[in-house]
Design an enzyme around this catalytic site. Structure first.
Site, mmCIF file in Angstrom:
data_model
loop_
_atom_site.group_PDB
_atom_site.id
_atom_site.type_symbol
_atom_site.label_atom_id
_atom_site.label_comp_id
_atom_site.label_asym_id
_atom_site.label_seq_id
_atom_site.Cartn_x
_atom_site.Cartn_y
_atom_site.Cartn_z
ATOM 1 N N GLY A 1 0.829 -1.193 0.000
ATOM 2 C CA GLY A 1 0.000 0.000 0.000
ATOM 3 C C GLY A 1 0.867 1.249 0.000
ATOM 4 O O GLY A 1 2.020 1.200 0.462
ATOM 5 N N CYS B 1 5.956 -0.127 7.141
ATOM 6 C CA CYS B 1 5.560 1.020 6.327
ATOM 7 C C CYS B 1 6.739 1.428 5.464
ATOM 8 O O CYS B 1 7.871 1.485 5.963
ATOM 9 C CB CYS B 1 5.156 2.166 7.254
ATOM 10 N N GLU C 1 -3.366 2.736 5.416
ATOM 11 C CA GLU C 1 -3.241 3.759 4.368
ATOM 12 C C GLU C 1 -4.145 4.956 4.658
ATOM 13 O O GLU C 1 -3.748 6.100 4.448
ATOM 14 C CB GLU C 1 -3.546 3.171 2.986
ATOM 15 N N HIS D 1 -2.683 7.356 7.033
ATOM 16 C CA HIS D 1 -1.692 8.274 6.438
ATOM 17 C C HIS D 1 -2.326 9.591 5.986
ATOM 18 O O HIS D 1 -1.688 10.643 6.038
ATOM 19 C CB HIS D 1 -1.045 7.637 5.201
HETATM 20 ZN ZN ZN Z 1 2.565 3.399 5.702
#
Ligand code: ZN
Length: 163
Positions: A47, A89, A132, A135
């Protein structure tokens, strides 16, 4: 298509900001989405969110191995259950940590034709969706980690030793 620079946590404040909604999908944003996929696949990620490449727009791309899913202006409609597992991440390279999240998520978003879609997922897909979407509001998974953040390399060594 082009590879984009992935911004790193602790080095770039763009990751901590709240993104603006997409009002219309300009050719520039379409190219951005193509480049986000290329960048995500190149980095072996599942992602990627626009702020990770320095763009403060509510766009994320996900592919957990079941095909690409583009989400514009995603909103979480429903979550349930619980899962605890290691998360990583692309903006926190080489690290992993244990995060508890819902095991199921249902998300409303727009697709690349600006049509409303509903995306549901369990397990890894739910984790990817929620990671995601976090974020887009400037939230990084490290804030949710229980215990320490590990180096991925150390974890691999530990697993090797156990065998
Ligand atoms: Zn991330």
């Amino acid at each position: 298509m082009a590879l984009l620079e992935i911004r790193e946590y602790g080095k770039d404040d763009v990751l901590l900001k709240v993104c603006k909604p997409v009002k219309d999908l300009t050719p520039r944003l379409k190219t951005l989405i193509e480049d986000m996929y290329e960048t995500m696949y190149d980095a072996d990620g599942v992602g990627l969110a626009a702020p990770q490449v320095g763009v403060l727009r509510r766009i994320c791309v996900i592919d957990i191995g079941e095909g690409p899913v583009t989400l514009l202006n995603p909103e979480v409609l429903e979550t349930s259950g619980e899962q605890t597992g290691n998360e990583g991440c692309l903006s926190v390279p080489g690290k992993t940590g244990q995060v508890t999240r819902p095991n199921y998520a249902k998300v409303k978003a727009l697709n690349e034709d600006m049509q409303e879609i509903i995306v549901e997922g369990e397990g890894l897909m739910a984790r990817a969706l929620l990671h995601e979407i976090d974020h887009l509001d400037g939230h990084i998974y490290v804030d949710k980690v229980e215990g320490d953040l590990y180096n991925v390399e150390d974890l691999v060594e530990e697993i090797d030793e156990e065998e």
